[in-house]
Design an enzyme around this catalytic site. Structure first.
Site, PDB file in Angstrom:
ATOM      1  N   TRP A  26     -12.861  11.440  -4.661  1.00 14.87           N
ATOM      2  CA  TRP A  26     -11.751  11.787  -3.554  1.00 14.87           C
ATOM      3  C   TRP A  26     -11.239  12.591  -3.841  1.00 14.87           C
ATOM      4  CZ3 TRP A  26     -13.337  11.929   2.054  1.00 14.87           C
ATOM      5  CH2 TRP A  26     -14.282  11.447   2.371  1.00 14.87           C
ATOM      6  N   ALA A  58     -13.638   5.492  -4.422  1.00 18.39           N
ATOM      7  CA  ALA A  58     -11.806   3.793  -4.869  1.00 18.39           C
ATOM      8  C   ALA A  58     -13.065   2.316  -4.694  1.00 18.39           C
ATOM      9  CB  ALA A  58     -10.728   3.722  -3.802  1.00 18.39           C
ATOM     10  N   VAL A  82      -6.155   6.627  -2.541  1.00 19.10           N
ATOM     11  CA  VAL A  82      -7.325   5.557  -0.940  1.00 19.10           C
ATOM     12  C   VAL A  82      -5.921   5.996   0.183  1.00 19.10           C
ATOM     13  CG1 VAL A  82      -7.530   4.330   0.802  1.00 19.10           C
ATOM     14  CG2 VAL A  82      -7.683   3.964  -1.680  1.00 19.10           C
ATOM     15  N   GLY A  86      -6.636   6.516  10.037  1.00 17.15           N
ATOM     16  CA  GLY A  86      -5.914   6.636  12.131  1.00 17.15           C
ATOM     17  C   GLY A  86      -6.987   4.428  12.017  1.00 17.15           C
ATOM     18  N   THR A  87      -7.809   4.193  10.934  1.00 12.04           N
ATOM     19  CA  THR A  87      -8.465   3.112  11.258  1.00 12.04           C
ATOM     20  C   THR A  87      -8.107   1.446  10.458  1.00 12.04           C
ATOM     21  OG1 THR A  87      -9.974   3.804   9.629  1.00 12.04           O
ATOM     22  CG2 THR A  87     -10.446   4.556  11.787  1.00 12.04           C
ATOM     23  N   HIS A  89      -9.947   1.348   7.919  1.00 10.10           N
ATOM     24  CA  HIS A  89     -10.272   1.386   6.404  1.00 10.10           C
ATOM     25  C   HIS A  89      -9.707   1.620   4.842  1.00 10.10           C
ATOM     26  CE1 HIS A  89     -12.901   3.989   3.553  1.00 10.10           C
ATOM     27  NE2 HIS A  89     -13.767   3.671   3.423  1.00 10.10           N
ATOM     28  N   ARG A 128       2.564  11.561  -6.710  1.00 11.85           N
ATOM     29  CA  ARG A 128       2.347  10.466  -8.625  1.00 11.85           C
ATOM     30  C   ARG A 128       1.617  11.192  -9.220  1.00 11.85           C
ATOM     31  NH1 ARG A 128       3.986   9.236  -3.776  1.00 11.85           N
ATOM     32  NH2 ARG A 128       5.394   7.291  -3.274  1.00 11.85           N
TER      33      ARG A 128
END
Length: 161
Positions: A26, A58, A82, A86-87, A89, A128
């Site tokens: 991702w 991940a 990650v 908005g959740t 998760h 990063r």
């Protein structure tokens, strides 16, 4: 910035270590930077030909990190990102991956370099990732930490080394 106060780590005695890298897919730009930083650090440390395994995300990092540790690698580097949405998760995935990677290290005795970025937005991740314009290189840091810990464990197992 989170990098303030970071130690400068010097590693002696890392030649010949077998290192595995597990890297999520991702957020390709971030992951390409993390993986490049880890590979560059390992090359500089003299760890020849690390095993690189790519996984979807991940959440899948711990199971492959465990397989690498169980297959005779002296250190494992786990890389992923990650980004908060908005959740809930974000919290579930971050906690599961972090807890899983910690468990791998403790259960196997093989150090796991923690290169899992948990960021509020993509810009924080890019800052990063060790890409052009980044302030930090967490892939490099995770690889260096894993190898330094493997060397420390060798010293503990063989006093006087």
């Amino acid at each position: 910035m989170s990098g303030s106060g970071a130690p400068e780590i010097t590693v002696d005695g890392s030649r010949g270590l077998r290192v595995g890298i597990v890297a999520a897919q991702w957020h390709a730009a971030v992951m390409d930077g993390l993986l490049a930083g880890a590979l560059a650090a390992l090359d500089e440390l003299g760890t020849a030909e690390p095993t690189v395994v790519r996984v979807p995300g991940a959440f899948e990092l711990p199971v492959v990190a465990k397989a690498l540790a169980d297959s005779g690698h002296d250190a494992v580097v786990a890389l992923g990102v990650v980004i908060r949405g908005g959740t809930p998760h974000f919290e579930y995935v971050c906690a599961a991956a972090t807890d899983g990677l910690t468990r791998v290290a403790l259960d196997t005795g093989v150090p796991v370099g923690f290169g899992l970025l948990t960021c509020d937005n993509e810009q924080q991740a890019l800052d990063r990732a060790g890409v052009e314009g980044s302030k930090e290189d967490k892939g490099r840091e995770a690889a260096t930490a894993a190898v330094a810990t493997a060397v420390a464990l060798r010293k503990v197992a063989t006093p006087g080394r």
